[in-house]
Design an enzyme around this catalytic site. Structure first.
Site, PDB file in Angstrom:
ATOM      1  N   ASP A 144       0.853  -1.181   0.000  1.00 21.15           N
ATOM      2  CA  ASP A 144       0.000   0.000   0.000  1.00 21.15           C
ATOM      3  C   ASP A 144       0.897   1.242   0.000  1.00 21.15           C
ATOM      4  O   ASP A 144       2.099   1.170   0.262  1.00 21.15           O
ATOM      5  CB  ASP A 144      -0.969  -0.015   1.195  1.00 21.15           C
ATOM      6  CG  ASP A 144      -2.216   0.821   0.925  1.00 21.15           C
ATOM      7  OD1 ASP A 144      -2.195   1.643  -0.006  1.00 21.15           O
ATOM      8  OD2 ASP A 144      -3.217   0.669   1.652  1.00 21.15           O
ATOM      9  N   GLU A 198     -10.699   6.872   4.010  1.00 19.17           N
ATOM     10  CA  GLU A 198      -9.669   6.373   4.930  1.00 19.17           C
ATOM     11  C   GLU A 198      -9.810   7.002   6.326  1.00 19.17           C
ATOM     12  O   GLU A 198     -10.909   7.186   6.824  1.00 19.17           O
ATOM     13  CB  GLU A 198      -8.275   6.560   4.319  1.00 19.17           C
ATOM     14  CG  GLU A 198      -8.155   5.809   2.983  1.00 19.17           C
ATOM     15  CD  GLU A 198      -6.741   5.729   2.449  1.00 19.17           C
ATOM     16  OE1 GLU A 198      -5.816   5.447   3.212  1.00 19.17           O
ATOM     17  OE2 GLU A 198      -6.562   5.931   1.232  1.00 19.17           O
TER      18      GLU A 198
HETATM   19  C1  BGC Z   1      -5.217   2.972   0.233  1.00 17.84           C
HETATM   20  C2  BGC Z   1      -5.430   1.910  -0.802  1.00 17.84           C
HETATM   21  C3  BGC Z   1      -5.368   2.505  -2.179  1.00 17.84           C
HETATM   22  C4  BGC Z   1      -4.044   3.211  -2.349  1.00 17.84           C
HETATM   23  C5  BGC Z   1      -3.867   3.849  -3.698  1.00 17.84           C
HETATM   24  C6  BGC Z   1      -4.002   3.793  -0.050  1.00 17.84           C
HETATM   25  O1  BGC Z   1      -3.922   4.902   0.799  1.00 17.84           O
HETATM   26  O2  BGC Z   1      -5.114   2.379   1.513  1.00 17.84           O
HETATM   27  O3  BGC Z   1      -6.665   1.264  -0.585  1.00 17.84           O
HETATM   28  O4  BGC Z   1      -5.547   1.522  -3.138  1.00 17.84           O
HETATM   29  O5  BGC Z   1      -3.932   4.226  -1.377  1.00 17.84           O
HETATM   30  O6  BGC Z   1      -4.658   4.964  -3.847  1.00 17.84           O
HETATM   31  C1  BGC Z   2      -3.325   9.608  -2.518  1.00 17.82           C
HETATM   32  C2  BGC Z   2      -4.147   8.398  -2.256  1.00 17.82           C
HETATM   33  C3  BGC Z   2      -3.651   7.823  -1.020  1.00 17.82           C
HETATM   34  C4  BGC Z   2      -3.710   8.862   0.083  1.00 17.82           C
HETATM   35  C5  BGC Z   2      -3.208   8.356   1.369  1.00 17.82           C
HETATM   36  C6  BGC Z   2      -3.461  10.569  -1.379  1.00 17.82           C
HETATM   37  O1  BGC Z   2      -2.737  11.713  -1.602  1.00 17.82           O
HETATM   38  O2  BGC Z   2      -3.726  10.176  -3.689  1.00 17.82           O
HETATM   39  O3  BGC Z   2      -4.042   7.469  -3.291  1.00 17.82           O
HETATM   40  O4  BGC Z   2      -4.452   6.747  -0.726  1.00 17.82           O
HETATM   41  O5  BGC Z   2      -2.981   9.983  -0.246  1.00 17.82           O
HETATM   42  O6  BGC Z   2      -2.077   8.967   1.807  1.00 17.82           O
END
Ligand code: BGC
Ligand code: BGC
Length: 862
Positions: free
Chosen positions: A327, A527
């Site tokens: 991740d 998230e």
């Molecule tokens: C998330 C994932 C996601 C990835 C890419 C992460 O922060 O936990 O689920 O696929 O970002 O965007």
């Molecule tokens: C990204 C996401 C990622 C998230 C978590 C965002 O800036 O675009 O893909 O999941 O940060 O840090």
């Protein structure tokens, strides 16, 4: 892991043990004493040779025979489109490129589909032009509810909705449609489906989970994988218009303590297997080509470092032969690692780093470690083979043994009418009727219907997070061409039947309506931004409730339509409504709501409710609890509940006391991975002026302090010579309830150079923020310079480069004399000396047991 002397970043590579200072509670990032062990032999054995075919493996052999070590390491790295050009990706032979949640073609989140296609083509073309063997990159995106990052795509209901349909065939068809829309934009790979079994829905990712029930998750996971990739063992598998699926996040993401995102799952091995792993074996049997490792820990060990689960269970036991991707910079959470360097994760079984902005350094470091034999050659080869296997099976090679690459669908498939009809059907099937007293529903479309609440006309709200961008909270209806709001759906049907539908934000009307449909709910989040302390809906904001009561008082029957990413405590709203529909996050096809709420023009019922709860609905503001045998306590409506027109039942009056006396709700994260959580911002204050950092400008100087922000954190350097502070604040919040509920402020930081004078931390309430405080009430913490704590020791004792965790119970600030009722900046760090530190994250956490407080600091003269 031993590191070769003189390898790049060898000093940072030393095994890092977080510092534990006696006087302060500095919790280590790992809890070695509590480590629980995994017994892979107790886990069910899956098929051995899934995805392995002699001809594909031979083809991979021939590719690998011509690859240098550099070529191989490149394949193990995925960069983000915001941080890598097509040329660089090709030059480094990167295995994959992703479009992260906030990344879009040339920085335009609202780019047209054609621009997305142009972008993916650019990466593909650049790779094709490299020396032999040319290996196409995997292009990845989070298409988690349709290809929803792309303007004009069909936005399907989120997983929480799909769970309520209990319909694998529908989910399979949604997978097919999603895959086609993804493939049309040139992507090969989606990071979906999430197969988390969310057990504490205070978790901000609960809406990505199908259900709290592992059996339902297992059924829908397999269906979605089959839909996205095509059916394994048939010519349809990864045919044109199919997309590589990812089951995520392995393992235990839905089981963290108190539903904390990226938190610690302390389930037993048995629960991990029976509950949280349920989606994996069926997805593997369906041929899923990738799995994503999780951010969470299990008994204090980060999943990205858990060899027993990643390799022992997932690969060896379950028989997963595809690609295990990490991740987003999750490797940096592992003790001894940084986002730039983490052999431990590869060793544990990761096949590809998701290294959005860190790809270049991780490439260099991994290459050096591979050369030095720190990472065994066999492990590198196995990881490369898995990456290539997925590419071959996905038919990325024009001349691969799986047959020539075929032409993907054209862009016209985005928002295709058949896809929208399918999404609308999914909306209908997902709605759960919680209450329908006096048979208020279905409504007569020939009547006068008042539609109340901004949510009725806000398409972004009905879509939720991971829509256009990561949080999905910046969208307007113009971002959704072809979509239908809930009000628009109702109005179309009412007007067609000869009735009147009137929208009113606040419930006022000129002619008394026959009924009111009140639409309200959660605003989009993703998230950790969605983590909550309780499940109370909109604590402290009773506007909608008052509107409902007023209308009802005027004799208007009330139908509540509740949009949410999870079941919530809404007893007052349930009481205030005659009928109540849990509508979850329905996506772009709001017309599906009217299909159920309204009779046909002929007066007949057109569709009955078939949605049933896939999550228990809580009886209190706290989540339901699960016993070891899976039985649930604390539910108001049990899982499986859902009324139908054909089977009415009465819901009596519910208790409205909310128990939790103070505001313990609100966002739990202040700052993480370079992102400040709304409503806060980062401020620098040098006593003369307060500078608000406008991210993503990301660099701001004050007189004695300069700060740079990137996804690794806020890197702050105090230069000495006067007081300056770094704050996260912006709107007054009441932290007193949290202090009473044993909440602590927890910081994670790395010290680059130690303090030369006192370092203080405290909440701040200052006049500087008064303007941002709409009602102007008490913008002070009780003193001009509120009591702060002296944390010098924690910063001085921190080992250079190591991540240190500092946990400060809010009670300590209160004990030191701070009033926490109107706090404008929950976090302020200041010093007059020199100090260089990277703040990795700052959150509110539940403090355990009695915790010591650092000494109170003297108020300095400014
Ligand atoms: C998330 C994932 C996601 C990835 C890419 C992460 O922060 O936990 O689920 O696929 O970002 O965007
Ligand atoms: C990204 C996401 C990622 C998230 C978590 C965002 O800036 O675009 O893909 O999941 O940060 O840090």
């Amino acid at each position: 892991m031993a590191r070769p002397p003189g390898s790049p970043d060898a000093t940072r590579g030393a095994v890092r043990v977080a510092v534990v200072a006696a006087a302060l509670l500095i919790g280590a990032a790992v809890h070695p004493g509590r480590a629980a062990s995994v017994h892979p032999d107790r886990w069910p054995a899956g098929p051995r040779n899934l995805l392995i075919h002699a001809d594909t493996e031979r083809f991979i052999d021939s590719l690998m025979a011509n690859m240098t070590l550099e070529d191989k390491i490149g394949q193990l790295i995925q960069a983000d489109i915001a941080f890598v050009t097509p040329r660089e990706a090709a030059q480094y032979r990167l295995g994959s490129v992703l479009a992260g949640g906030n990344s879009a073609p040339y920085g335009h989140l609202r780019a047209a589909p054609a621009e997305w296609l142009q972008l993916t083509n650019a990466y593909r073309r650049a790779a094709a032009g490299t020396a032999h063997p040319a290996i196409p990159p995997l292009l990845a995106i989070d298409a988690v509810h349709g290809n929803a990052r792309v303007r004009g795509a069909t936005i399907f209901p989120q997983n929480v909705s799909l769970g309520a349909t209990h319909d694998p065939d529908l989910v399979r068809r949604i997978g097919r449609a999603t895959a086609a829309e993804v493939a049309a934009t040139g992507f090969d790979w989606t990071f979906a489906p999430t197969v988390a079994v969310a057990r504490d829905v205070r978790w901000g990712r609960s809406y990505e989970s199908y259900s709290e029930d592992p059996r339902l998750v297992a059924r829908l996971a397999a269906a979605m994988v089959d839909g996205l990739q095509g059916t394994l063992g048939t010519p349809d598998f990864m045919a044109a218009g199919r997309t590589i699926a990812t089951v995520k996040h392995f393992l235990g993401d839905g089981g963290t303590e108190e539903g904390r995102d990226q938190g610690d799952d302390r389930a037993s091995e048995e629960t991990l297997l029976r509950v949280h792993a349920a989606g994996y074996p069926p997805a593997i049997d369906a041929g899923v080509l990738s799995v994503m490792a999780s951010y969470n820990s299990w008994h204090g060990i980060k999943m990205h470092a858990n060899a027993a689960l990643l390799t022992g269970v997932l690969k060896d036991r379950f028989g997963f032969n595809g690609l295990l991707v990490g991740d987003w910079n999750a490797q940096e959470e592992i003790p001894g690692c940084t986002k730039f360097d983490c052999p431990t994760a590869l060793d544990a079984g990761l096949d590809m780093f998701m290294a959005p902005d860190s790809w270049r350094q991780i490439y260099r470091n991994t290459l050096a470690e591979a050369r030095a034999g720190v990472i065994p050659a066999a492990r590198i080869d196995d990881a490369v083979r898995r990456v290539l296997r997925v590419k071959v099976l996905a038919r990325l090679f024009a001349r691969g043994p799986e047959g020539p690459a075929t032409k993907p669908p054209s862009l016209a498939v985005l928002g295709d009418p058949a896809h929208r009809a399918l999404a609308r059907q999914a909306v209908r099937e997902s709605l759960v009727l919680l209450k329908n007293n006096r048979g208020v529903l279905p409504l007569d479309p020939k009547g006068r219907i008042l539609v109340v609440g901004r949510a009725a006309i806000d398409i972004g709200q009905q879509c939720g997070g991971w829509t256009i961008d990561w949080q999905g909270d910046h969208n307007t209806n113009a971002d959704f061409p072809g979509a239908t709001s809930i009000f628009a759906g109702i109005r179309a049907q009412v007007e067609a039947a000869g009735g009147h539908a009137v929208y009113s934000a606040d419930g006022r009307y000129t002619r008394k309506p026959d009924a009111a449909i009140v639409v309200f709910g959660e605003h989009p989040y993703a998230e950790f931004e969605g983590d909550r302390e309780t499940l109370e809906y909109a604590p402290g904001n009773h506007r909608i409730l008052e509107i409902m009561r007023r209308l009802r008082g005027a004799g208007v029957p009330i139908v509540a339509v509740f949009l949410s990413g999870r079941p919530m405590w809404v007893n007052p709203q349930l009481n205030a409504a005659d009928a109540f529909v849990a509508a979850w996050l329905p996506g772009s096809e709001g017309g599906g709501i009217a299909d159920l709420l309204l009779r046909g023009p002929d007066g007949k019922i057109r569709h009955d409710f078939h949605g049933r709860l896939a999550f228990s609905w809580p009886a209190t503001v706290m989540p339901v609890r699960f016993a070891a045998d899976g039985s649930v306590s604390g539910a108001l409506f049990a899982r499986g509940y859902g009324l139908e027109y054909a089977k009415p039942a009465r819901v009596g009056r519910l208790p409205e006391a909310r128990h939790a006396g103070a505001d313990v709700n609100g966002p739990q994260t202040l700052f993480a991975r370079g992102h400040v959580t709304a409503p806060w911002s980062i401020y620098l204050d040098d006593g003369l002026a307060t500078v608000r950092m406008t991210l993503p400008d990301q660099v701001a100087p004050a007189r004695h302090l300069s700060v740079r922000v990137d996804s690794g954190g806020a890197h702050a350097t105090w230069t000495g010579g006067g007081w300056s502070d770094l704050r996260i604040g912006g709107r007054a919040v009441d932290l007193s309830g949290r202090a009473d509920h044993h909440v602590a402020l927890q910081l994670r930081f790395r010290v680059a150079s130690p303090p030369t004078a006192t370092v203080r931390i405290g909440p701040v309430c200052e006049a500087a923020y008064a303007a941002a405080d709409p009602d102007g009430r008490g913008a002070r913490c009780g003193a001009a310079h509120p009591p702060m704590l002296d944390v010098t020791h924690a910063f001085a004792a921190a080992r250079s480069g190591s991540a240190t965790v500092l946990t400060l119970p809010l009670r300590c600030f209160a004990d030191a004399g701070a009033s926490l009722v109107r706090v404008a900046a929950p976090l302020s760090i200041d010093t007059a000396g020199r100090l260089s530190v990277s703040l990795i994250d700052a959150r509110f956490v539940r403090a355990r047991g009695a915790q010591p407080c650092p000494p109170a600091a003297d108020a300095p003269a400014r």
